[in-house]
Design a protein around this motif. Structure first.
Motif, short mmCIF file in Angstrom:
data_model
loop_
_atom_site.label_atom_id
_atom_site.label_comp_id
_atom_site.label_asym_id
_atom_site.label_seq_id
_atom_site.Cartn_x
_atom_site.Cartn_y
_atom_site.Cartn_z
N ALA A 101 95.64 28.16 22.75
CA ALA A 101 95.28 29.27 24.13
C ALA A 101 95.37 30.93 22.58
CB ALA A 101 96.84 29.71 24.22
N VAL A 102 95.73 30.26 21.83
CA VAL A 102 95.90 31.97 20.84
C VAL A 102 94.57 31.83 20.52
CG1 VAL A 102 96.74 32.49 18.54
CG2 VAL A 102 98.01 31.87 20.37
N THR A 139 92.64 33.57 22.46
CA THR A 139 92.92 35.06 22.53
C THR A 139 92.82 36.31 21.09
OG1 THR A 139 94.86 34.55 23.72
CG2 THR A 139 94.95 36.99 22.79
N SER A 156 85.13 43.23 29.33
CA SER A 156 85.63 42.74 28.93
C SER A 156 86.92 43.32 29.31
CB SER A 156 85.76 42.44 27.49
OG SER A 156 84.71 41.61 27.18
N GLY A 203 95.35 39.21 33.18
CA GLY A 203 97.20 39.87 33.10
C GLY A 203 98.64 40.40 34.26
N ASN A 210 84.12 30.15 25.87
CA ASN A 210 85.19 30.51 26.54
C ASN A 210 86.27 29.34 27.69
OD1 ASN A 210 85.44 32.85 27.54
ND2 ASN A 210 83.25 33.32 28.40
N THR A 230 89.69 25.93 23.45
CA THR A 230 90.16 25.36 23.95
C THR A 230 90.75 23.77 23.60
OG1 THR A 230 90.57 25.22 26.47
CG2 THR A 230 91.74 27.78 25.00
N SER A 288 88.77 36.91 22.22
CA SER A 288 88.22 37.37 23.15
C SER A 288 88.43 38.98 22.63
CB SER A 288 89.14 37.59 23.92
OG SER A 288 89.35 36.34 25.27
N VAL A 289 89.50 39.46 21.69
CA VAL A 289 90.06 40.17 21.00
C VAL A 289 88.96 40.32 19.98
CG1 VAL A 289 91.16 41.29 19.64
CG2 VAL A 289 92.68 40.20 21.47
N VAL A 294 90.60 40.89 31.03
CA VAL A 294 91.65 41.00 30.55
C VAL A 294 92.70 41.02 31.56
CG1 VAL A 294 93.52 41.87 28.53
CG2 VAL A 294 91.28 40.80 27.55
#
Length: 409
Positions: free
Chosen positions: A260-261, A264, A149, A157, A241, A245, A267-268, A153
């Protein structure tokens, strides 16, 4: 022989497998992050992008099937030498196909190699991760998957930075492919050669025997029960995934930025629980961990579907991500409990999980087209419940050193 390894050698082995998980995540996400540029550079539409992804998915299934035979014949260390090179070559060729050749066919060849190399490496690195677990006598599989994971990320990025800086897909993916090769080759130096691997042709099983060994696990009911665990949680992870969104925008009438938030947050939550998951399993056991987290995932998804406000929706997303975090890694760990058939069992379990990742998103899309995205997510709630009910299949077999919890010692 792993039992004779010193403590520094065991630590080096563990670190090497961490690195391989990270590198595969990095390579996979680097390609995914550049899909918009791929579409523009090749001048293709969404359907043609879908065909490219299907090619990668189809060869992934072939790689899963071949992985067990490779391990039986050559061992995971030697096998990963070739599969990591295949995966990295695929990344490089895909980049060249997009930017240099500007050829749809060349890009498809690169993606086919990526799928083949990544899925076969996936099986072998999970087999090695399970062996590391047994050598250390504690649950480490969630942490290995956390490194994957973290790799995704990092890949996403770097992909964003490359796109913002106007760096071409070919140069970007070429550099990533070289980095994967260097990381893989350095890491494999610390992976031991296991005694079970035959060292000469006379000792090697024949083709028919290797095929029999790869198929026998499909007659084991435990394989299918573990597969149900992984199927439900793979759907829970994959649906987020691909559709979280859109569900936030179309279902809850929020902006794309909020969507998108939300992704995130998911995922976090998943990554954090994969980092923390090992000690939890060692405390309460693999089975109870899966049961508790399946409840968390189901409750979280229900909260998200019915959320009367945005804060409640975000709480649901966090629970959804945390609950879905350990199903796949603990399923892999359970499948590898018996070292004599770990490769075949992991290959079989991974095939079921990959089918969910590959077939789930388009299936949900087709259903949501008829009834809407939020009502469609109730199907995932049902699959999560099914996964929780099958959690008993993850109980460690006799002789396994991990997954039972302190209560069993």
């Amino acid at each position: 022989m792993t039992s004779a390894l010193s403590r520094p050698q065991l630590v080096a082995w563990r670190t090497a497998i961490f690195a391989i998980f990270f590198a595969t995540g990095l390579g996979f996400a680097s390609w995914a992050a550049r899909l918009p540029a791929v579409k523009v550079d090749l001048g293709i539409n969404d359907f043609e992008v879908g065909v490219l992804l299907f090619v990668s998915g189809a060869t992934s299934l072939i790689g899963l099937s071949l992985a067990n035979l490779i391990v039986v014949r050559w061992g995971a260390r030697r096998g990963m030498f070739f599969t990591i090179l295949t995966f990295a070559a695929g990344v490089i060729i895909a980049g060249l196909g997009v930017q240099v050749a500007q050829s749809y066919a060349v890009t498809a060849v690169g993606l086919s190699l990526m799928g083949l190399g990544m899925s076969s490496t996936d099986v072998m690195m999970n087999v090695e991760a399970a062996a590391v677990e047994q050598a250390f006598g504690r649950t480490l599989m969630p942490l290995f998957h956390a490194f994957f994971s973290l790799g995704t990320v990092a890949g996403a990025g770097v992909g964003i930075a490359m796109a913002a800086g106007g760096v071409g897909v070919g140069l970007h993916l070429g550099a990533v492919g070289i980095a994967v090769i260097i990381t893989g080759l350095l890491a494999l130096r610390a992976v031991p050669v296991h005694d079970a691997v035959p060292t000469d042709e006379a000792a090697a099983p024949g083709r028919g025997e290797r095929l029999r060994q790869s198929l026998v696990v499909w007659r084991d009911p435990r394989t299918y029960a573990i597969g149900i665990i992984m199927l439900g949680m793979a759907f829970a992870e994959g649906s987020a995934n691909d559709w979280l969104t859109i569900a936030m925008v179309d279902g809850h009438a929020e902006t794309e930025a909020v969507g998108a938030v939300a992704l995130t947050v998911f995922s976090v939550a998943m990554t954090v629980f994969r980092i923390l998951g090992g000690p939890l399993v060692d405390r309460i056991g693999r089975v109870w961990t899966l049961r508790v987290l399946s409840v968390a995932a189901a409750v979280g998804l229900v909260l998200f579907i019915l959320a009367p406000s945005l804060p409640v929706a975000f709480v649901g997303v966090a629970l959804w991500g945390a609950g879905a975090s350990l199903g796949f890694p603990l399923g892999m760990s359970a499948a590898a409990d018996d070292p004599t058939k770990a490769a075949a069992s992991v290959s079989a379990a991974a095939t079921i999980g990959y089918l969910a990742f590959l077939c789930g998103p388009p299936l949900l899309g087709w259903i949501s087209h008829s009834i809407g995205i939020l009502p469609t997510l109730w199907i995932i709630v049902g699959l999560i419940v099914m996964s929780g009910l099958a959690s008993g299949a993850a109980k460690p077999i006799a002789g396994s050193k991990v997954g039972a919890g302190h209560a069993a010692h």
